[in-house]
Scaffold this motif. Structure first.
Motif, PDB file in Angstrom:
ATOM      1  N   SER A   4       0.844  -1.265   0.178  1.00 38.20           N
ATOM      2  CA  SER A   4      -0.052  -0.115   0.105  1.00 38.20           C
ATOM      3  C   SER A   4       0.945   1.209   0.045  1.00 38.20           C
ATOM      4  O   SER A   4       0.436   2.158  -0.604  1.00 38.20           O
ATOM      5  N   GLU A   5       2.009   1.308   0.711  1.00 42.02           N
ATOM      6  CA  GLU A   5       3.032   2.432   0.480  1.00 42.02           C
ATOM      7  C   GLU A   5       3.395   2.430  -1.000  1.00 42.02           C
ATOM      8  O   GLU A   5       3.512   3.684  -0.921  1.00 42.02           O
ATOM      9  N   ASN A   6       3.802   1.642  -1.565  1.00 37.89           N
ATOM     10  CA  ASN A   6       4.173   1.734  -2.920  1.00 37.89           C
ATOM     11  C   ASN A   6       2.957   2.318  -3.756  1.00 37.89           C
ATOM     12  O   ASN A   6       3.342   3.097  -4.667  1.00 37.89           O
ATOM     13  N   ASP A   7       1.898   1.650  -3.308  1.00 35.83           N
ATOM     14  CA  ASP A   7       0.627   2.173  -4.264  1.00 35.83           C
ATOM     15  C   ASP A   7       0.618   3.586  -3.995  1.00 35.83           C
ATOM     16  O   ASP A   7       0.255   4.179  -5.073  1.00 35.83           O
ATOM     17  N   SER A   8       0.891   4.089  -2.692  1.00 36.92           N
ATOM     18  CA  SER A   8       0.473   5.575  -2.462  1.00 36.92           C
ATOM     19  C   SER A   8       1.557   6.378  -3.258  1.00 36.92           C
ATOM     20  O   SER A   8       1.284   7.544  -3.746  1.00 36.92           O
ATOM     21  N   LEU A   9       2.793   5.933  -3.377  1.00 39.14           N
ATOM     22  CA  LEU A   9       4.106   6.854  -3.928  1.00 39.14           C
ATOM     23  C   LEU A   9       3.692   6.822  -5.405  1.00 39.14           C
ATOM     24  O   LEU A   9       3.822   7.822  -5.916  1.00 39.14           O
ATOM     25  N   LEU A  10       3.305   5.617  -5.918  1.00 40.42           N
ATOM     26  CA  LEU A  10       3.146   5.410  -7.485  1.00 40.42           C
ATOM     27  C   LEU A  10       2.015   6.603  -7.835  1.00 40.42           C
ATOM     28  O   LEU A  10       1.912   6.890  -8.830  1.00 40.42           O
ATOM     29  N   ALA A  11       1.093   6.524  -6.858  1.00 40.15           N
ATOM     30  CA  ALA A  11      -0.026   7.272  -7.406  1.00 40.15           C
ATOM     31  C   ALA A  11       0.219   8.765  -7.215  1.00 40.15           C
ATOM     32  O   ALA A  11      -0.365   9.557  -8.212  1.00 40.15           O
ATOM     33  N   ARG A  12       1.012   9.127  -6.493  1.00 38.64           N
ATOM     34  CA  ARG A  12       1.401  10.461  -6.367  1.00 38.64           C
ATOM     35  C   ARG A  12       2.451  10.813  -7.555  1.00 38.64           C
ATOM     36  O   ARG A  12       2.449  11.826  -8.171  1.00 38.64           O
ATOM     37  N   TYR A  13       3.351   9.826  -7.863  1.00 34.42           N
ATOM     38  CA  TYR A  13       4.334   9.968  -8.937  1.00 34.42           C
ATOM     39  C   TYR A  13       3.348  10.089 -10.290  1.00 34.42           C
ATOM     40  O   TYR A  13       3.646  11.120 -11.088  1.00 34.42           O
ATOM     41  N   GLU A 119      12.873  12.576   2.929  1.00 39.19           N
ATOM     42  CA  GLU A 119      13.575  12.015   1.855  1.00 39.19           C
ATOM     43  C   GLU A 119      12.956  12.500   0.456  1.00 39.19           C
ATOM     44  O   GLU A 119      11.635  12.149   0.340  1.00 39.19           O
ATOM     45  N   PRO A 120      13.541  13.023  -0.287  1.00 41.23           N
ATOM     46  CA  PRO A 120      13.070  13.324  -1.495  1.00 41.23           C
ATOM     47  C   PRO A 120      13.129  12.155  -2.453  1.00 41.23           C
ATOM     48  O   PRO A 120      13.909  11.253  -2.878  1.00 41.23           O
ATOM     49  N   VAL A 121      11.608  11.609  -2.948  1.00 48.80           N
ATOM     50  CA  VAL A 121      11.596  10.688  -3.644  1.00 48.80           C
ATOM     51  C   VAL A 121      10.989  10.820  -4.878  1.00 48.80           C
ATOM     52  O   VAL A 121      10.830   9.806  -5.643  1.00 48.80           O
ATOM     53  N   ILE A 122      10.309  12.016  -5.495  1.00 49.78           N
ATOM     54  CA  ILE A 122       9.918  12.132  -6.698  1.00 49.78           C
ATOM     55  C   ILE A 122      10.434  13.526  -7.052  1.00 49.78           C
ATOM     56  O   ILE A 122      10.234  14.416  -6.380  1.00 49.78           O
ATOM     57  N   GLY A 123      10.794  13.525  -8.443  1.00 53.59           N
ATOM     58  CA  GLY A 123      11.398  14.750  -9.018  1.00 53.59           C
ATOM     59  C   GLY A 123      10.738  14.801 -10.474  1.00 53.59           C
ATOM     60  O   GLY A 123      10.811  13.682 -11.131  1.00 53.59           O
ATOM     61  N   VAL A 124      10.250  15.963 -10.939  1.00 53.80           N
ATOM     62  CA  VAL A 124       9.566  16.188 -12.127  1.00 53.80           C
ATOM     63  C   VAL A 124       9.984  17.438 -12.630  1.00 53.80           C
ATOM     64  O   VAL A 124       9.883  18.566 -11.862  1.00 53.80           O
ATOM     65  N   VAL A 125      10.467  17.419 -13.862  1.00 52.33           N
ATOM     66  CA  VAL A 125      10.788  18.875 -14.561  1.00 52.33           C
ATOM     67  C   VAL A 125      10.214  18.850 -15.850  1.00 52.33           C
ATOM     68  O   VAL A 125      10.599  17.875 -16.640  1.00 52.33           O
ATOM     69  N   TYR A 126       9.421  19.544 -16.322  1.00 49.08           N
ATOM     70  CA  TYR A 126       8.557  19.826 -17.476  1.00 49.08           C
ATOM     71  C   TYR A 126       8.968  21.047 -18.353  1.00 49.08           C
ATOM     72  O   TYR A 126       9.009  22.151 -17.729  1.00 49.08           O
ATOM     73  N   ASP A 127       9.647  20.801 -19.452  1.00 47.12           N
ATOM     74  CA  ASP A 127       9.829  21.895 -20.549  1.00 47.12           C
ATOM     75  C   ASP A 127       8.680  22.014 -21.570  1.00 47.12           C
ATOM     76  O   ASP A 127       9.034  21.220 -22.489  1.00 47.12           O
ATOM     77  N   PRO A 128       7.851  22.681 -21.381  1.00 47.32           N
ATOM     78  CA  PRO A 128       6.807  22.872 -22.396  1.00 47.32           C
ATOM     79  C   PRO A 128       7.143  23.465 -23.852  1.00 47.32           C
ATOM     80  O   PRO A 128       6.618  23.050 -24.746  1.00 47.32           O
ATOM     81  N   ASN A 129       8.401  24.017 -23.770  1.00 44.55           N
ATOM     82  CA  ASN A 129       8.840  24.706 -25.211  1.00 44.55           C
ATOM     83  C   ASN A 129       9.272  23.394 -26.028  1.00 44.55           C
ATOM     84  O   ASN A 129       9.134  23.523 -27.270  1.00 44.55           O
ATOM     85  N   HIS A 130       9.562  22.352 -25.429  1.00 48.00           N
ATOM     86  CA  HIS A 130      10.110  21.189 -26.324  1.00 48.00           C
ATOM     87  C   HIS A 130       9.503  20.051 -26.106  1.00 48.00           C
ATOM     88  O   HIS A 130       9.854  18.779 -26.347  1.00 48.00           O
TER      89      HIS A 130
END
Length: 269
Positions: A4-13, A119-130
């Motif tokens: 369930s912990e992994n489910d919660s993490l992946l849902a947020r991801y 602990e930093p566990v998810i990182g997302v960077v979105y470049d809308p120009n490309h």
């Protein structure tokens, strides 16, 4: 079977990736009408600007997170937070590289990280120009859209280009010695105005690494997760109250990191 912990993490991801694209696309709509945007300076630093686009995109993202995960905390560059004590903290910069954004340079991005129990566990960077989505989740690897990424294969700094950044929060003495050593050892550097985007480029092997003597958490944390999941090394960004005060950022491949670390003036915890 996932716990369930992994489910919660992946849902947020999954939600974080979708939200980054939505927030980035909204920012891009403002970008197309940037000449009409009112801008303000933060304090006395004329290089540190904020626009209506920053505030409205952050408000949109904050409300979406509150609807989907009402018990999570939020830390945004523009609105701040009162939620550092919560187990799950979303850390967001709606437009990293606002000066680039306002001046029509295609080097800005949407930046997001999630910290769980310190602990930093998810990182997302979105470049809308490309249309490039850099994303990583603990234990899932690092990705550019649907392609897995890894750090640059260079074995010395002379084998590629180093990403660097600085700001008026630090002195030239904090920054220039690193550049001096890099150049003396045959390296070269680039600064594009968005630390989050250059950190993502480093995780994807476009740059050999990234260094900045001080980054705020909404810009620094996404690249930390991306590089670690890509197979590289980073400093411990959250040490010494990094979530509240910001910290130095150094990230690179296992081969390059030890060489770069010698040239950093700030303590790398």
């Amino acid at each position: 079977m996932l716990t369930s912990e992994n489910d919660s993490l992946l849902a947020r991801y999954r939600f974080a990736c979708s939200l980054a694209e939505s927030g980035g696309k909204l920012a891009y709509e403002f970008y197309q009408q940037r000449d009409s945007l009112q801008t303000l300076h933060k304090g006395s630093d004329l290089q540190d600007v904020v626009s209506r686009a920053d505030c409205e995109v952050e408000s949109f993202v904050k409300s979406r997170i509150a609807e989907a995960f009402p018990n999570d905390g939020f830390l945004g560059e523009e609105s701040g937070t009162a939620d550092e004590g919560k187990s799950v903290l979303w850390v967001v910069d709606p437009i990293d590289g606002t000066s680039c954004f306002l001046n029509g340079l295609h080097t800005w991005c949407f930046s997001l990280a999630i910290v769980i129990d310190g602990e930093p566990v998810i990182g997302v960077v979105y470049d809308p120009n490309h249309h490039e989505l850099f994303h990583a989740c603990k234990g899932q690897g690092a990705w550019l859209n649907d392609q897995q990424i890894s750090p640059h294969p260079a074995t010395t700094v002379a084998g590629g280009v180093m990403g660097v950044g600085t700001s008026h929060r630090v002195s030239t003495e904090d920054f220039l010695p690193f550049l001096d050593q890099l150049l003396q050892h045959g390296g070269m550097f680039v600064r594009n105005g968005s630390g989050a985007l250059m950190s993502a480029w480093a995780a994807a092997g476009r740059l050999i690494g990234y260094y900045e003597p001080h980054m705020n958490p909404w810009d620094g944390l996404p690249g930390i997760v991306l590089m670690r999941e890509a197979g590289g090394i980073t400093n411990d960004y959250l040490a010494a109250e990094g979530i509240a005060r910001g910290n130095v950022v150094l990230l690179a491949s296992e081969k390059i990191y030890p060489q770069l670390k010698q040239w950093v003036k700030q303590p790398l915890l």
